[in-house]
Scaffold this active site. Sequence first.
Site, PDB file in Angstrom:
ATOM      1  N   SER A  45      14.068  63.978  74.954  1.00 17.41           N
ATOM      2  CA  SER A  45      13.600  63.180  76.085  1.00 17.41           C
ATOM      3  C   SER A  45      13.474  63.991  77.362  1.00 17.41           C
ATOM      4  CB  SER A  45      14.534  61.990  76.315  1.00 17.41           C
ATOM      5  OG  SER A  45      15.878  62.413  76.477  1.00 17.41           O
ATOM      6  N   ASP A 290      21.776  56.441  84.135  1.00 17.88           N
ATOM      7  CA  ASP A 290      21.127  57.622  83.581  1.00 17.88           C
ATOM      8  C   ASP A 290      21.369  58.789  84.535  1.00 17.88           C
ATOM      9  OD1 ASP A 290      19.555  59.610  82.581  1.00 17.88           O
ATOM     10  OD2 ASP A 290      17.715  58.417  82.432  1.00 17.88           O
ATOM     11  N   HIS A 293      18.399  62.336  82.864  1.00 24.20           N
ATOM     12  CA  HIS A 293      16.985  62.521  83.176  1.00 24.20           C
ATOM     13  C   HIS A 293      16.777  62.550  84.688  1.00 24.20           C
ATOM     14  CE1 HIS A 293      17.239  60.660  79.147  1.00 24.20           C
ATOM     15  NE2 HIS A 293      16.373  61.612  78.865  1.00 24.20           N
TER      16      HIS A 293
END
Length: 313
Positions: A45, A290, A293
């Site tokens: 990702s 998160d 990211h």
Amino acid sequence: MAHGRPDTGYLHWRWRPRRCDLPAFSPEAFLRWLRNRHLAFVGDSMARNQGESLLCLLASRSRPDLVYRDGEENRFRRWVFREHNATVSIFWSPLLVRVAEKAEHAGVRHNNVFLDSFDERWMSQLGGLDAAVLSVGHWFLIPGVYHDGGRVVGCHDCADLNRTETAFFGVFKEAVRRTLAEVARRHGADRKVVAVTTFSPAHFEGDWDKAGACPRRHPYREGEKELGYTENEMRETVLEAVAAHAGAGPLRFAALDVTKLANLRPDGHPGPYMRSDPFAGGPGARVQNDCVHWCMPGPIDTFNEILLHTIAG
């Protein structure tokens, strides 16, 4: 920002290397290089994050059309910038080699990683690419069972399987080394660029499902946050693997060394704003964060400034 993040200071910091000049990203320059070419981002990702960052940067000058998606969590997608005959793809391959994701062993889910078998979902497409950006790392920290030569050679985080624990560093090194060697074997005579992005650190300071997991709103100062052992080992592995393939051939390998600059940017993650209105549940409600990211716009755009300098400089 679309999910309600109120601060904007993280947008205004730029990376300044010590011994070279890194110009601001130029969509025009990248599109000129990309004309009549196909660039792909391959990996986990973080590869997707970097690929989507590039698409956003280029879309400020030219509209991309989504021409392919496989329908499976957006894992395989392709866009075309028609006025430039330029193509950008994203291929999901979280360990570069073949993996049976989160297969069950004795009631416990582990990745089955096959070190002697390549992920042909992307490797078989490499002949049609002019450049590829490989970006993996975080999935090697997930519990895994490692296969080589038809037998199990180790596992990570697997005490419940009654097998000897294997450090994932060696497996990461083997996966990267074997992948680059196979790319060189298949395409050593081709004029291509294969760039490998180094490991991008996470910045969790608390539980991932509680408020304040990555609360910082400013970058670390130089020397305030040293690289951890894991981050440094993962970075060195990529630098060494790329250096081993440096040479004067038409196939060019390069490292996008982003680990240290990413380490200084705890302010650039979505945190709780990975989803819209994260605090709607009130005080004490579970809030997923998160801290891996990157926001877009944000620090990951610098990765693509370095990419532009690497492939077109």
